[in-house]
Design a protein around this motif. Structure first.
Motif, PDB file in Angstrom:
ATOM      1  N   MET A  34       0.829  -1.204   0.000  1.00 44.52           N
ATOM      2  CA  MET A  34       0.000   0.000   0.000  1.00 44.52           C
ATOM      3  C   MET A  34       0.864   1.255   0.000  1.00 44.52           C
ATOM      4  SD  MET A  34      -3.124  -0.990   2.578  1.00 44.52           S
ATOM      5  CE  MET A  34      -3.725   0.696   2.548  1.00 44.52           C
ATOM      6  N   ARG A  35       1.914   1.252   0.815  1.00 38.80           N
ATOM      7  CA  ARG A  35       2.773   2.433   0.883  1.00 38.80           C
ATOM      8  C   ARG A  35       3.595   2.598  -0.388  1.00 38.80           C
ATOM      9  NH1 ARG A  35       5.699   1.538   6.565  1.00 38.80           N
ATOM     10  NH2 ARG A  35       5.309  -0.630   6.023  1.00 38.80           N
ATOM     11  N   ALA A  36       4.172   1.475  -0.833  1.00 37.44           N
ATOM     12  CA  ALA A  36       5.023   1.549  -2.019  1.00 37.44           C
ATOM     13  C   ALA A  36       4.230   1.962  -3.249  1.00 37.44           C
ATOM     14  CB  ALA A  36       5.707   0.206  -2.266  1.00 37.44           C
ATOM     15  N   SER A  37       2.975   1.535  -3.314  1.00 40.89           N
ATOM     16  CA  SER A  37       2.182   1.820  -4.512  1.00 40.89           C
ATOM     17  C   SER A  37       1.779   3.278  -4.623  1.00 40.89           C
ATOM     18  CB  SER A  37       0.923   0.939  -4.536  1.00 40.89           C
ATOM     19  OG  SER A  37       0.083   1.215  -3.436  1.00 40.89           O
ATOM     20  N   SER A  38       2.097   4.083  -3.606  1.00 39.94           N
ATOM     21  CA  SER A  38       1.849   5.522  -3.713  1.00 39.94           C
ATOM     22  C   SER A  38       2.969   6.230  -4.468  1.00 39.94           C
ATOM     23  CB  SER A  38       1.707   6.149  -2.315  1.00 39.94           C
ATOM     24  OG  SER A  38       2.925   6.075  -1.595  1.00 39.94           O
ATOM     25  N   GLY A  39       4.025   5.479  -4.812  1.00 39.69           N
ATOM     26  CA  GLY A  39       5.152   6.061  -5.533  1.00 39.69           C
ATOM     27  C   GLY A  39       5.321   5.448  -6.909  1.00 39.69           C
ATOM     28  N   ASN A  40       5.856   6.216  -7.829  1.00 40.00           N
ATOM     29  CA  ASN A  40       6.035   5.756  -9.202  1.00 40.00           C
ATOM     30  C   ASN A  40       7.035   4.614  -9.358  1.00 40.00           C
ATOM     31  OD1 ASN A  40       4.283   7.491 -10.950  1.00 40.00           O
ATOM     32  ND2 ASN A  40       5.401   9.114  -9.899  1.00 40.00           N
ATOM     33  N   PRO A  41       8.125   4.558  -8.578  1.00 35.69           N
ATOM     34  CA  PRO A  41       9.058   3.440  -8.759  1.00 35.69           C
ATOM     35  C   PRO A  41       8.398   2.074  -8.591  1.00 35.69           C
ATOM     36  CG  PRO A  41      10.123   5.183  -7.518  1.00 35.69           C
ATOM     37  CD  PRO A  41       8.682   5.577  -7.660  1.00 35.69           C
ATOM     38  N   PHE A  42       7.389   1.987  -7.718  1.00 33.82           N
ATOM     39  CA  PHE A  42       6.689   0.709  -7.526  1.00 33.82           C
ATOM     40  C   PHE A  42       6.024   0.267  -8.817  1.00 33.82           C
ATOM     41  CE2 PHE A  42       2.689  -1.502  -6.710  1.00 33.82           C
ATOM     42  CZ  PHE A  42       3.115  -2.577  -5.946  1.00 33.82           C
ATOM     43  N   GLN A  47       6.702  -3.031 -11.282  1.00 31.58           N
ATOM     44  CA  GLN A  47       5.689  -4.044 -11.571  1.00 31.58           C
ATOM     45  C   GLN A  47       5.416  -4.178 -13.062  1.00 31.58           C
ATOM     46  OE1 GLN A  47       4.799  -6.013  -9.088  1.00 31.58           O
ATOM     47  NE2 GLN A  47       6.099  -4.685  -7.810  1.00 31.58           N
ATOM     48  N   SER A  48       5.528  -3.080 -13.803  1.00 34.79           N
ATOM     49  CA  SER A  48       5.146  -3.105 -15.219  1.00 34.79           C
ATOM     50  C   SER A  48       6.323  -3.302 -16.154  1.00 34.79           C
ATOM     51  CB  SER A  48       4.426  -1.803 -15.591  1.00 34.79           C
ATOM     52  OG  SER A  48       5.287  -0.680 -15.416  1.00 34.79           O
ATOM     53  N   LYS A  49       7.545  -3.342 -15.646  1.00 33.06           N
ATOM     54  CA  LYS A  49       8.712  -3.428 -16.524  1.00 33.06           C
ATOM     55  C   LYS A  49       8.606  -4.672 -17.412  1.00 33.06           C
ATOM     56  CE  LYS A  49      11.644  -6.006 -13.287  1.00 33.06           C
ATOM     57  NZ  LYS A  49      12.867  -5.974 -12.459  1.00 33.06           N
ATOM     58  N   GLY A  50       8.989  -4.507 -18.644  1.00 32.11           N
ATOM     59  CA  GLY A  50       8.900  -5.585 -19.624  1.00 32.11           C
ATOM     60  C   GLY A  50       7.512  -5.812 -20.171  1.00 32.11           C
ATOM     61  N   GLY A  51       6.538  -5.081 -19.636  1.00 30.89           N
ATOM     62  CA  GLY A  51       5.153  -5.313 -20.021  1.00 30.89           C
ATOM     63  C   GLY A  51       4.788  -4.879 -21.419  1.00 30.89           C
ATOM     64  N   SER A  52       5.577  -4.020 -22.036  1.00 28.21           N
ATOM     65  CA  SER A  52       5.252  -3.597 -23.402  1.00 28.21           C
ATOM     66  C   SER A  52       5.535  -4.705 -24.408  1.00 28.21           C
ATOM     67  CB  SER A  52       6.039  -2.341 -23.777  1.00 28.21           C
ATOM     68  OG  SER A  52       7.418  -2.627 -23.917  1.00 28.21           O
ATOM     69  N   PHE A  53       6.413  -5.642 -24.051  1.00 31.86           N
ATOM     70  CA  PHE A  53       6.698  -6.783 -24.922  1.00 31.86           C
ATOM     71  C   PHE A  53       6.044  -8.071 -24.420  1.00 31.86           C
ATOM     72  CE2 PHE A  53      10.377  -3.944 -25.693  1.00 31.86           C
ATOM     73  CZ  PHE A  53      10.254  -3.792 -27.072  1.00 31.86           C
ATOM     74  N   ASP A  54       5.739  -8.125 -23.137  1.00 31.35           N
ATOM     75  CA  ASP A  54       5.135  -9.324 -22.547  1.00 31.35           C
ATOM     76  C   ASP A  54       3.886  -8.919 -21.763  1.00 31.35           C
ATOM     77  OD1 ASP A  54       4.457 -11.691 -21.359  1.00 31.35           O
ATOM     78  OD2 ASP A  54       6.295 -11.905 -20.172  1.00 31.35           O
TER      79      ASP A  54
END
Length: 969
Positions: free
Chosen positions: A900-908, A912-919
């Motif tokens: 919950m805390r981490a998801s308030s920041g963009n690095p989280f 989580q989404s890294k690589g998602g544009s290809f996968d």
């Protein structure tokens, strides 16, 4: 006044390791010349009308903080802060540290910290840990404490705080201060853990730090004190002696409660008053002892001989520490001192980069434990010739004392400091409450104020307007900071050398005038000097791939994909990450490569014809950076920037791929750094783990194994280039831009940079399976050269990897948390055999295999069997019996609160989404995360334990002292 000067090095660089960081680019701003000076009005009110922190100061009080003093003397400072949302950060400072101990009490302040956390009249033995776990607190990070020479600080970051959870937590903390459990049972249980913590400290580093402190502060109490304490005093401690120490020093008038969090300050004040207001001290309040003053006639030099530690030189100009009124003028004069320090650091780094006699040298100015004002210098020679390195560093310092800098040099440093302060103002609304609480405690400890970022900036701007930063003033500051009651130095000669003390003393007094060489002024550099990219790329597709939060994929004609999340949750910040190629999957698995040197040398090697020095000049007053790393399935360039600098930030990163520079000096420096640090890794069990574990857990795969000394020595600039050039030039590119910029800005900036690159050829991938080592019936045995009472034991089980099985990976996070809690209780809290046993799970999303669950304990050599016995017993019980609902809750709640805390920041969201544009499966896995953790049942945990904690598949290792190897063990 607590202010931060961007780029300053750590205070009093007592070496605890050898780390050469990749150079970072400074912060965002404009040059000082065109700035209008901000108005700063001194606070001339009488002290009776000022908050307690600001008495004697004319600095305007920080309006966000509410200050108060309870009738019993407890002082407090509270403020509202919503970063991260829902969290309340509490700090309770007691004005007692190791400098308050008498000889029979050495270590009592630290021991008392442990006992207070263990239990009190409010929460029984280890009960506070369990209560806070149910509230989502992670033990060791969200709840912790530290003891220094001058204070003891208890820390709690309470997530999703409510009036009820705040009330309960304040009650527990107040009980810890006033009525800790100090009976024989508690003392017998916790004393072994304190001794284990002492035993686990790295020997050579501690020896160097202790010898340095004894030399620098000779004749003062600080010389022979350490918060960790003395074994004899700790073993002799009784409930009565510890109680006497507590009652003397743990008093309301020595306490400061600091709270920054997402609740009404009035509620925070009420809670402090309710639980700390009735606290009373017994007898007269003790006086803080005299910490003495630096003694001129004490020895000036010292040497140690640690073969597994680099030939490091540390020296310091020592001056008395005095309490001064923390005024505007005092801080402005101190700012001149800091500019003088920055200029010297700049010149030293320039020499180190060019292949000089030292790998690294740095200067810092600090008030040390209220005992001395110190200008500390740390030097890591390039090789073993410490005398040449010392001479060259002293020459730079003497040159700074005798010849004024140019106004252009000064303006560059002023511009960068101004940049950092402006960035602090721009991002002040997203500064975490935990950081604000910690800064307040630090200010209290050294008798300073805390100014708002706006006030700090205005004070600095006023100094600029008054022309404080002139060559004459900076020269005067250099003469001041590089002078004192004494100049002292210590060197590690690695091997005993009877001549070293006399040589060191002679080198301190040697005339080095004129040896610094001619100062060279850099020519002007602009972004026009970067190699040109092609025309802006065309967008060929755009779609929303995640709706909450809304992450959009943009495809460009050249094959580059963009994932963007425009949002203003972190005002003024834009995060950029460029993933290219295939990471470890693209590195050969059958031989050693220069991959290991990439993190040190790739960024400093430059861009086009511009080297690192020129890039520093180019970006010095802007928020533009470049960091490099290797992920399982991609190489990464990353930075934090602003919307205003986004175009040039992306252009720099894109040009690094399109036209990298190949300056040979950073490669030579990387090789020298690795060789200098190599033996240090043999000096302790932790060092051996750092060096060998990644390779061993992958059955010797050279992609992760540390290269041998011989392989390091083979590194050449040409070999480095031959390896990295094709990697930078090939493979797919995914750009992530998340933060405070508009979608149009982001798409335009990416189009003009990465979209303008030529289509890239496919990169060769290894696709070599990652092997877990074969099950062993007896542990693999390694040895270290450190203290004979240090050992490590490790047990690991193979799991899996890949995004398709991510639900299992998340379940294993919970299993590991439960395992760790049990191992902590049994190995530390009950047996006292290890200070910080850990259990972790690793499930690589970018690789199909390679995951593991692993338990590690730093223990005495005769306790390794106990570690394995307890670990296997815990594993077997997790397989045989479902965990209780409460135990599962205490494991899941901290994970849930972290998310919950981490998801308030963009690095989280970037992670989580890294690589998602290809996968697309990466993106789909985001939506399942809450259920994967929160809907886990005891049966699910047991099923994971049955599947993975298989006795016939575990792998074990011990790291024993070298003396046992000689004895045939």
């Amino acid at each position: 006044m607590r202010i931060s000067f961007h780029g300053a090095r750590a205070a009093l660089m007592l070496v605890t390791g050898l780390v050469l960081a990749t150079p970072a680019f400074p912060q965002d701003s404009t040059a000082p010349a065109g700035d209008a000076a901000a108005t700063i009005t001194p606070n001339t009110a009488p002290d009776s009308q000022k908050p307690w922190l600001f008495k004697g100061s004319d600095i305007p009080p920080y309006a966000a903080w509410h200050f108060g003093t309870l009738p019993n003397g407890v002082r407090y400072a509270v403020r509202r802060n919503g970063v991260p949302p829902g969290q309340v950060s509490i700090r309770v400072r007691i004005g007692v540290g190791s400098l308050m101990e008498n000889p029979s009490q050495r270590g009592f302040a630290h021991l008392l910290e442990h006992l207070s956390f263990r239990g009190s009249a409010v929460a029984g033995d280890m009960e506070s840990k369990r209560i806070w776990q149910r509230l989502g607190v992670t033990f060791g990070s969200d709840s912790n404490a530290e003891t220094t020479f001058t204070q003891t600080v208890y820390k709690l970051d309470l997530p999703s705080a409510t009036t009820a959870s705040l009330d309960e937590s304040m009650h527990i903390l107040a009980g810890m201060m006033e009525q800790p459990d100090l009976d024989q049972k508690a003392l017998d249980a916790e004393r072994p853990a304190v001794l284990a913590e002492r035993r686990e400290q790295p020997g050579p580093q501690v020896k160097m730090a202790n010898a340095t402190r004894e030399l620098y502060f000779a004749g003062q109490p600080l010389a022979d004190r350490s918060p960790i304490g003395d074994v004899k005093a700790l073993e002799a401690a009784t409930p009565a002696s510890v109680r006497a120490f507590h009652d003397k020093w743990y008093r309301p008038e020595r306490a400061v409660v600091v709270v920054a969090g997402d609740l009404d300050p009035a509620l925070l004040e009420q809670a402090i008053t309710k639980y700390f207001g009735a606290w009373k001290g017994d007898g007269a309040s003790p006086q803080t002892p005299d910490f003495g003053r630096p003694q001129k006639d004490e020895p000036r030099v010292a040497t140690i001989a640690e073969p597994d530690f680099p030939p490091v030189v540390s020296m310091a100009y020592i001056r008395p520490w005095t309490v001064r009124n923390d005024t505007i003028l005092f801080n402005q004069r101190r700012m001149i001192d800091m500019i003088a320090i920055r200029l010297v650091n700049r010149r030293l780094e320039r020499k180190a980069r060019s292949g000089g006699s030292f790998l690294q040298a740095g200067v810092d100015l600090d008030d040390v434990s209220r005992s001395a004002n110190v200008t500390g210098i740390s030097i890591v020679p390039a090789g073993k010739d410490w005398q040449a390195a010392l001479k060259d560093v002293r020459a730079v310092i003497e040159d700074a004392k005798t010849s004024p800098p140019s106004q252009a040099e000064i303006d560059r440093e002023v511009s960068e400091v101004l940049a950092g302060m402006k960035n602090s103002v721009a991002t002040s609304t997203v500064e975490p409450g935990s950081s604000q609480a910690d800064m307040m405690v630090q200010a209290v400890d050294i008798h300073e104020t805390v100014a708002s970022p706006q006030v700090s900036l205005a004070i600095f701007q006023q100094a600029i307007a008054k022309k404080f930063f002139t060559p004459a003033n900076v020269l005067a500051a250099s003469k001041k900071v590089f002078d004192g009651v004494a100049l002292r130095a210590i060197v590690n000669t690695q091997h005993p050398d009877a001549k070293a003390p006399a040589q060191l003393l002679a080198d301190l007094d040697a005339n080095v005038s004129g040896l610094a060489g001619k100062r060279t002024a850099l020519g002007k550099v602009s972004f026009d000097d970067l190699p040109k990219l092609g025309p802006a790329g065309k967008v060929t597709g755009r779609s929303v791939v995640l709706t909450n939060p809304e992450i959009t994929k943009v495809a460009f004609a050249n094959g580059v994909n963009l994932l963007m999340f425009p949002n203003a949750s972190e005002k003024g910040k834009v995060y950029v990450r460029v993933r290219f190629g295939h990471g470890y999957n693209a590195i050969p698995a059958d031989h050693v490569t220069p991959a290991w040197a990439g993190s040190i040398a790739l960024v400093p090697s430059g861009v086009g014809t511009l080297n690192q020095e020129q890039l520093d000049q180019l970006t010095g007053d802007r928020q533009i950076g470049m960091d490099f790393g290797i992920d399982d399935d991609a190489f990464e360039l990353s930075a934090a920037t602003t919307a205003g600098d986004l175009d040039d930030q992306l252009r720099l990163l894109a040009t690094k791929l399109a036209d990298p520079g190949w300056d040979p000096n950073p490669v030579k420096r990387a090789r020298a750094v690795a060789l200098a640090a190599y033996d240090t890794l043999s000096s302790s069990p932790r060092g051996v783990l750092t060096r060998d574990l990644d390779g061993l857990l992958r059955d010797g795969d050279p992609r992760w194994a540390t290269p041998s000394k011989a392989e390091v020595e083979k590194l050449t600039p040409q070999g480095f280039r031959d390896f990295w050039a094709p990697i930078l030039a090939s493979g797919p590119i995914e750009v992530q831009v998340f933060g405070d910029a508009t979608a149009d800005q982001i798409v335009s900036a990416v189009g003009k940079s990465f979209g303008a690159l030529k289509p890239r050829p496919a990169e060769k991938t290894v696709d070599a399976p990652i092997r877990f080592p074969t099950h062993d019936t007896t542990p693999v045995v390694l040895h270290h050269n450190g203290k004979p009472d240090q050992a490590a034991a490790l047990i690991a089980w193979p799991t899996g990897g890949g995004v398709a099985g991510i639900a299992q990976g998340r379940g294993l996070d919970v299993l590991a948390a439960i395992f760790q809690d049990r191992l902590f209780d049994q190995l530390r809290s009950q047996a006292g055999a290890s200070y910080s046993p850990s259990v972790s799970s690793d499930w690589p999303e970018g690789l199909p295999t390679g995951g593991k669950i692993m338990a590690v304990g730093m223990v005495a050599p005769d306790k390794t069997d106990l570690f394995f016995r307890l670990s296997r017993k815990i594993a077997a019980d997790l397989v045989a019996t479902p965990v209780s609902d409460d135990e599962l809750r205490r494991a899941v709640a901290p994970i849930g609160q972290y998310l919950m805390r981490a998801s308030s920041g963009n690095p989280f969201w970037m992670e989580q989404s890294k690589g998602g544009s290809f996968d697309p499966a990466r993106i789909a896995a985001i939506d399942t995360m809450p259920d994967d953790y929160m809907k886990l049942t005891p049966a699910d945990v047991q099923a994971l334990a049955k599947r993975y904690l298989v006795p016939s598949k575990d792998w074990t290792m011990v790291i024993l002292p070298q003396s046992q190897a000689k004895a045939g063990k």
